[in-house]
Design a protein around this motif. Structure first.
Motif, mmCIF file in Angstrom:
data_model
loop_
_atom_site.group_PDB
_atom_site.id
_atom_site.type_symbol
_atom_site.label_atom_id
_atom_site.label_comp_id
_atom_site.label_asym_id
_atom_site.label_seq_id
_atom_site.Cartn_x
_atom_site.Cartn_y
_atom_site.Cartn_z
ATOM 1 N N VAL A 1 37.251 16.994 -32.377
ATOM 2 C CA VAL A 1 38.051 18.045 -33.005
ATOM 3 C C VAL A 1 37.089 19.046 -33.643
ATOM 4 C CG1 VAL A 1 39.969 16.480 -33.513
ATOM 5 C CG2 VAL A 1 38.240 16.910 -35.255
ATOM 6 N N THR A 2 37.573 20.262 -33.780
ATOM 7 C CA THR A 2 36.812 21.308 -34.467
ATOM 8 C C THR A 2 37.603 21.781 -35.668
ATOM 9 O OG1 THR A 2 35.716 22.045 -32.435
ATOM 10 C CG2 THR A 2 35.808 23.620 -34.263
ATOM 11 N N ILE A 3 36.953 21.812 -36.812
ATOM 12 C CA ILE A 3 37.595 22.327 -38.026
ATOM 13 C C ILE A 3 36.835 23.567 -38.480
ATOM 14 C CG2 ILE A 3 38.497 20.090 -38.750
ATOM 15 C CD1 ILE A 3 36.192 19.924 -40.779
ATOM 16 N N THR A 4 37.539 24.416 -39.218
ATOM 17 C CA THR A 4 36.927 25.647 -39.731
ATOM 18 C C THR A 4 36.770 25.546 -41.237
ATOM 19 O OG1 THR A 4 39.137 26.645 -39.835
ATOM 20 C CG2 THR A 4 37.801 27.086 -37.877
ATOM 21 N N TYR A 5 35.706 26.159 -41.748
ATOM 22 C CA TYR A 5 35.427 26.143 -43.189
ATOM 23 C C TYR A 5 35.035 27.551 -43.625
ATOM 24 C CZ TYR A 5 32.699 25.339 -47.490
ATOM 25 O OH TYR A 5 32.193 25.401 -48.777
ATOM 26 N N SER A 6 35.823 28.137 -44.497
ATOM 27 C CA SER A 6 35.550 29.457 -45.039
ATOM 28 C C SER A 6 35.000 29.298 -46.449
ATOM 29 C CB SER A 6 36.832 30.300 -45.052
ATOM 30 O OG SER A 6 36.576 31.585 -45.563
ATOM 31 N N ASN A 7 33.818 29.913 -46.706
ATOM 32 C CA ASN A 7 33.167 29.660 -48.000
ATOM 33 C C ASN A 7 32.509 30.904 -48.563
ATOM 34 O OD1 ASN A 7 29.871 29.314 -48.184
ATOM 35 N ND2 ASN A 7 30.636 29.295 -46.061
ATOM 36 N N PHE A 8 32.320 30.876 -49.878
ATOM 37 C CA PHE A 8 31.491 31.866 -50.561
ATOM 38 C C PHE A 8 30.327 31.210 -51.277
ATOM 39 C CE2 PHE A 8 34.789 30.711 -53.712
ATOM 40 C CZ PHE A 8 34.010 30.317 -54.778
ATOM 41 N N PRO B 1 30.683 37.096 -48.869
ATOM 42 C CA PRO B 1 30.257 37.340 -50.252
ATOM 43 C C PRO B 1 31.413 37.057 -51.219
ATOM 44 C CG PRO B 1 29.688 39.195 -48.837
ATOM 45 C CD PRO B 1 30.596 38.307 -48.042
ATOM 46 N N TYR B 2 31.054 36.608 -52.414
ATOM 47 C CA TYR B 2 32.093 36.289 -53.407
ATOM 48 C C TYR B 2 33.015 37.483 -53.642
ATOM 49 C CZ TYR B 2 34.206 34.743 -57.808
ATOM 50 O OH TYR B 2 35.089 34.394 -58.783
ATOM 51 N N PHE C 1 37.976 36.493 -51.789
ATOM 52 C CA PHE C 1 39.364 36.202 -52.142
ATOM 53 C C PHE C 1 40.339 37.208 -51.526
ATOM 54 C CE2 PHE C 1 36.925 33.856 -55.278
ATOM 55 C CZ PHE C 1 37.526 32.609 -55.158
ATOM 56 N N THR C 2 39.876 38.428 -51.315
ATOM 57 C CA THR C 2 40.720 39.381 -50.584
ATOM 58 C C THR C 2 40.948 38.881 -49.158
ATOM 59 O OG1 THR C 2 39.879 41.234 -51.887
ATOM 60 C CG2 THR C 2 40.877 41.753 -49.760
ATOM 61 N N ALA C 3 39.883 38.389 -48.539
ATOM 62 C CA ALA C 3 40.014 37.860 -47.172
ATOM 63 C C ALA C 3 40.905 36.622 -47.152
ATOM 64 C CB ALA C 3 38.632 37.524 -46.621
ATOM 65 N N LEU C 4 40.768 35.773 -48.174
ATOM 66 C CA LEU C 4 41.576 34.558 -48.214
ATOM 67 C C LEU C 4 43.063 34.894 -48.365
ATOM 68 C CD1 LEU C 4 41.843 31.513 -48.288
ATOM 69 C CD2 LEU C 4 41.222 31.559 -50.719
ATOM 70 N N GLN C 5 43.374 35.872 -49.206
ATOM 71 C CA GLN C 5 44.775 36.262 -49.362
ATOM 72 C C GLN C 5 45.325 36.855 -48.073
ATOM 73 O OE1 GLN C 5 45.911 37.953 -53.378
ATOM 74 N NE2 GLN C 5 43.689 38.036 -53.584
ATOM 75 N N THR C 6 44.502 37.594 -47.358
ATOM 76 C CA THR C 6 44.929 38.130 -46.061
ATOM 77 C C THR C 6 45.223 36.997 -45.083
ATOM 78 O OG1 THR C 6 43.602 40.130 -46.393
ATOM 79 C CG2 THR C 6 44.249 39.611 -44.127
ATOM 80 N N ASP C 7 44.341 35.997 -45.070
ATOM 81 C CA ASP C 7 44.540 34.841 -44.184
ATOM 82 C C ASP C 7 45.796 34.068 -44.560
ATOM 83 O OD1 ASP C 7 42.284 35.464 -42.752
ATOM 84 O OD2 ASP C 7 40.984 34.083 -43.844
ATOM 85 N N LEU C 8 46.040 33.948 -45.857
ATOM 86 C CA LEU C 8 47.255 33.246 -46.301
ATOM 87 C C LEU C 8 48.502 33.968 -45.807
ATOM 88 C CD1 LEU C 8 46.281 32.326 -49.983
ATOM 89 C CD2 LEU C 8 46.902 30.695 -48.185
ATOM 90 N N ALA C 9 48.495 35.287 -45.945
ATOM 91 C CA ALA C 9 49.658 36.071 -45.525
ATOM 92 C C ALA C 9 49.867 36.007 -44.024
ATOM 93 C CB ALA C 9 49.480 37.519 -45.985
ATOM 94 N N THR D 1 51.765 33.263 -64.153
ATOM 95 C CA THR D 1 51.893 34.454 -63.302
ATOM 96 C C THR D 1 51.072 35.598 -63.894
ATOM 97 O OG1 THR D 1 53.871 35.181 -64.508
ATOM 98 C CG2 THR D 1 54.210 33.847 -62.536
ATOM 99 N N GLY D 2 50.543 36.421 -63.029
ATOM 100 C CA GLY D 2 49.833 37.620 -63.478
ATOM 101 C C GLY D 2 48.388 37.385 -63.872
ATOM 102 N N GLN D 3 47.743 36.352 -63.310
ATOM 103 C CA GLN D 3 46.361 36.038 -63.697
ATOM 104 C C GLN D 3 45.420 37.218 -63.438
ATOM 105 O OE1 GLN D 3 45.257 33.125 -65.107
ATOM 106 N NE2 GLN D 3 43.157 33.895 -65.230
ATOM 107 N N GLN D 4 45.432 37.736 -62.220
ATOM 108 C CA GLN D 4 44.492 38.814 -61.901
ATOM 109 C C GLN D 4 44.807 40.073 -62.698
ATOM 110 O OE1 GLN D 4 41.709 38.373 -59.846
ATOM 111 N NE2 GLN D 4 41.202 40.253 -60.935
ATOM 112 N N GLU D 5 46.118 40.357 -62.862
ATOM 113 C CA GLU D 5 46.489 41.546 -63.637
ATOM 114 C C GLU D 5 45.997 41.407 -65.074
ATOM 115 O OE1 GLU D 5 48.462 39.772 -61.703
ATOM 116 O OE2 GLU D 5 49.929 41.013 -60.652
#
Length: 414
Positions: free
Chosen positions: A33-40, A72-73, A77-85, A374-378
C-alpha cells in the motif's frame, strides 16, 4: 500558567487511549500500500532528517510506501484547509496544537489505537485527545528561550542572563547594549498574539476567562504586559519602519551581531550555530512569575483514509520510534515527545548553546496557548492587529486592548 496545569489536564490519558479507541490495533498490511504524508515540520532544513525516518519505517514495513509532501509553515495550513474542502487530505497530516482543535471538531481525523502510549509524555498525548480518545500523536515539542550575544554583554560590562532574571533585568541590559550604538539593539521580541498571551502569564494574568467565552486581558496587569512588548519598539528594538516584524528580521539581526537578546524558539539553534561570536541561552525573564512559550506539533490520520492502519503505523513510528529519537537528538531538531527522559540526557551534552538545561528549565513554567471553540484564527488576527496599532502609535495601548476586547468577544461569543 504552570506546567502542572498541563499535567492536570491530562489525567489518565494513557489508559484512556488504550480503552477509548474503537479501531483495531494497526498491523502491517498483507499487500503493498502507499500512504501520503503532508508535513511542515521538516521544511527549512530538516528534509533529510525526515527522509531518514521515512526510510527506516519503510525498511521495517516493506509493504508500506510513504509519499511525502513538504510545505513551508506559512503555506501549510492554507493548503490543508483547501485539501479538507476538496476531500483530498493526505493519509497522515501535520498539525499544531491550535489547528488540531479545528481538525478534531470537523471530524477530519480518525480515532487512533496506538501500540505504546506510555512512550509519550502524558501531557502531550492528552493535548491531542478528545474524551479519552486520541485523534493525534505528538511529534515534537519546543520551547522559547532568551538567546544572548555574550560578546555584546561583555562590551557593555554586563553579567549574563540567568534563570531568575525579571523584566527589569532584561530592560536594564537592553538599554545598556543599545547604548553601545553603531546600529546595535538591546533586545527583540515580536509584538504579536503569541508573545502577548505569554507575557500576560509572566505578569500573572490570563488571555481568556475560565470558561473561554470572553477575554480577560483588559486589566491593569494586561495593559502592563502589552506595554512591555510595545514599548520596546524604537527604544531597545527597531521599529516597524526599520524592518521589525518582517520574516527572519530578528534572527538575521542576531546573526549579524547587532542584537543583544532575542526571544525565539530552540528551532533557531541551527541558524545561529556558526555565528562568529559567543552566544548562549537562558530561561525567558518573567515579571511576577516565569512562564515560557512551549509549542508542540502532532500528526493525525485522515478519517477518510483507505489505509488507516498503515497510516497509524507510520504516525506512531514517526512520533515515538528509536529512529526518530536518534535523528532528532543528533540533528538538534525539535525535541522528541518521549516520556523516557534518560534518552534526552544526551541533548544536554551537546555544545552550542552551552546552557541547554535552560530548555528543560523553561518547562517549569508554561504559558499555554489560549484556545476557543469558534473564531480561533480571527481572535489571533484581531490581537495582532490591535497590538500593531499600538506599536505604530496610532492607538494607545489601553485603547488597543479595549478595541481588541470588544472585537474578540463578538467573535468568540462572549
Amino acid at each position: 500558567m504552570k506546567r502542572s496545569l498541563i499535567a492536570a489536564a491530562g489525567i489518565a490519558a494513557a489508559s484512556a487511549l488504550v480503552l477509548g479507541g474503537c479501531a483495531a490495533q494497526p498491523a502491517e498490511p498483507e499487500g503493498p500500500v502507499t500512504i501520503t504524508y503532508s508535513n511542515f515540520i521538516s521544511a527549512g532544513g530538516n528534509e533529510e532528517n525526515l527522509a531518514a525516518i521515512v526510510e527506516a519505517f519503510e525498511a521495517e514495513n516493506p509493504n508500506i510506501t510513504v509519499e511525502v509532501e513538504t510545505l513551508p509553515y506559512g503555506d501549510y495550513f492554507t493548503a490543508l484547509q483547501t485539501d479538507l474542502a476538496a476531500g483530498t487530505i493526505a493519509d497522515v497530516v501535520d498539525t499544531d496544537f491550535g489547528f488540531f482543535q479545528t481538525l478534531a471538531d470537523s471530524g477530519a481525523l480518525a480515532p487512533l489505537e496506538i501500540a505504546n502510549p506510555e512512550a509519550y509524555r502524558e501531557s502531550l498525548v492528552d493535548a491531542y485527545s478528545r474524551d479519552g480518545v486520541s485523534y493525534g500523536l505528538p511529534s515534537s515539542f519546543s520551547a522559547v528561550v532568551l538567546y544572548y550575544n555574550a560578546d555584546l554583554f561583555d562590551q557593555a560590562g554586563l553579567e549574563y542572563p540567568t534563570a531568575d532574571w525579571t523584566w527589569e533585568d532584561e530592560q536594564a541590559a537592553a538599554e545598556a547594549i543599545t547604548a553601545l550604538g553603531d546600529g546595535i539593539w538591546g533586545s527583540h521580541q515580536p509584538v504579536s498574539f503569541f508573545e502577548y498571551y505569554k507575557v500576560l502569564a509572566q505578569n500573572g494574568e490570563s488571555f481568556l476567562n475560565d470558561d473561554r467565552t470572553a477575554v480577560a486581558f483588559n486589566t491593569p496587569g494586561g495593559i502592563e504586559a502589552a506595554e512591555w512588548l510595545v514599548n520596546k519598539s524604537g527604544t531597545v528594538m527597531p521599529t516597524i519602519e526599520q524592518g521589525q516584524g518582517t520574516p527572519d528580521f530578528d534572527t538575521n539581526l542576531f546573526v549579524e551581531g547587532k542584537l543583544g537578546m532575542l526571544h525565539t524558539g530552540i528551532w533557531v539553534f541551527g541558524a545561529v550555530a556558526d555565528v562568529p561570536f559567543t552566544w548562549d541561552i537562558a530561561v525567558e525573564p518573567g515579571n511576577t512569575q516565569q512562564a515560557s512559550g512551549v509549542f508542540s506539533n502532532a500528526v493525525g490520520v485522515s478519517a477518510t483514509s483507505e489505509n488507516v492502519e498503515a497510516a497509524t503505523l507510520f504516525a506512531e513510528f514517526l512520533t515515538s520510534s528509536q529512529t526518530m529519537v536518534d535523528v532528532r537528538l543528533e540533528s538538534g531538531w525539535e525535541l522528541p515527545p518521549i516520556s523516557d527522559e534518560s534518552q534526552l540526557a544526551v541533548y544536554l551534552t551537546k555544545d552550542n548553546p552551552a546552557n541547554r538545561q535552560a530548555v528543560f528549565d523553561s518547562l517549569d513554567g508554561i504559558a499555554i496557548q489560549p484556545i476557543v471553540a469558534t473564531g480561533q484564527q480571527e481572535m489571533q488576527d484581531i490581537m495582532n492587529e490591535e497590538l500593531i496599532e499600538a506599536q505604530a502609535g496610532r492607538k494607545s495601548v489601553a485603547d488597543a486592548l479595549a478595541s481588541a476586547e470588544e472585537r474578540i468577544n463578538a467573535v468568540i461569543g462572549g
